[in-house]
Design a protein around this motif. Structure first.
Motif, PDB file in Angstrom:
ATOM      1  N   TRP A  27     -11.690  10.846 -15.053  1.00 16.79           N
ATOM      2  CA  TRP A  27     -11.862   9.390 -15.064  1.00 16.79           C
ATOM      3  C   TRP A  27     -11.709   8.848 -16.490  1.00 16.79           C
ATOM      4  CZ3 TRP A  27     -16.327   6.829 -17.135  1.00 16.79           C
ATOM      5  CH2 TRP A  27     -16.270   5.438 -17.003  1.00 16.79           C
ATOM      6  N   ALA A  31      -8.692   6.446 -17.636  1.00 14.42           N
ATOM      7  CA  ALA A  31      -9.042   5.139 -18.194  1.00 14.42           C
ATOM      8  C   ALA A  31      -8.465   4.982 -19.593  1.00 14.42           C
ATOM      9  CB  ALA A  31     -10.556   4.965 -18.207  1.00 14.42           C
ATOM     10  N   GLY A  34      -5.016   3.933 -19.555  1.00 13.76           N
ATOM     11  CA  GLY A  34      -4.803   2.598 -19.014  1.00 13.76           C
ATOM     12  C   GLY A  34      -4.557   2.535 -17.519  1.00 13.76           C
ATOM     13  N   VAL A  35      -4.926   3.566 -16.778  1.00 13.46           N
ATOM     14  CA  VAL A  35      -4.758   3.546 -15.323  1.00 13.46           C
ATOM     15  C   VAL A  35      -5.830   2.614 -14.758  1.00 13.46           C
ATOM     16  CG1 VAL A  35      -4.776   4.917 -13.215  1.00 13.46           C
ATOM     17  CG2 VAL A  35      -3.824   5.880 -15.315  1.00 13.46           C
ATOM     18  N   SER A  36      -5.395   1.511 -14.177  1.00  7.16           N
ATOM     19  CA  SER A  36      -6.358   0.507 -13.726  1.00  7.16           C
ATOM     20  C   SER A  36      -7.171   0.949 -12.515  1.00  7.16           C
ATOM     21  CB  SER A  36      -5.636  -0.809 -13.417  1.00  7.16           C
ATOM     22  OG  SER A  36      -4.672  -0.605 -12.401  1.00  7.16           O
ATOM     23  N   GLN A  37      -6.627   1.851 -11.709  1.00 11.88           N
ATOM     24  CA  GLN A  37      -7.364   2.346 -10.542  1.00 11.88           C
ATOM     25  C   GLN A  37      -7.977   3.719 -10.789  1.00 11.88           C
ATOM     26  OE1 GLN A  37      -4.077   1.319 -10.039  1.00 11.88           O
ATOM     27  NE2 GLN A  37      -4.396  -0.642  -9.041  1.00 11.88           N
ATOM     28  N   ALA A  38      -8.359   4.008 -12.011  1.00 10.54           N
ATOM     29  CA  ALA A  38      -8.901   5.326 -12.348  1.00 10.54           C
ATOM     30  C   ALA A  38     -10.146   5.637 -11.521  1.00 10.54           C
ATOM     31  CB  ALA A  38      -9.216   5.407 -13.840  1.00 10.54           C
TER      32      ALA A  38
END
Length: 78
Positions: A27, A31, A34-38
């Motif tokens: 996670w 994050a 920059g993965v918005s759905q982490a």
């Protein structure tokens, strides 16, 4: 008496513990990239691991033997 896992079973539980802990690390890494759905991805990962834990526990504690016969409703032989 509660059944305890065999030596091989302990490896399954230890592996699950490590994999679940790695989910927190994943996670943070997702994050950071920059993965918005982490959180969503890690949550599904953790749910899948929990389902595997539940399967192991069910298999460990399952009692396929029939219920003991209490004799209710039957005539006793004299």
């Amino acid at each position: 008496m509660t059944p305890t896992p065999a030596a091989g079973g302990l490896l399954h539980y230890a592996g699950l513990l490590v994999l679940m802990a790695l989910g927190v690390v994943a996670w943070a890494v997702l994050a950071a990239f920059g993965v918005s759905q982490a959180v969503f991805f890690v949550e599904w990962y953790e749910i899948a691991l929990f389902l595997w834990f539940w399967y192991l526990e069910t298999r460990r504690t399952w009692n396929p033997a029939p219920a003991p016969d209490t004799g209710h409703g039957r005539h006793a032989a004299a």
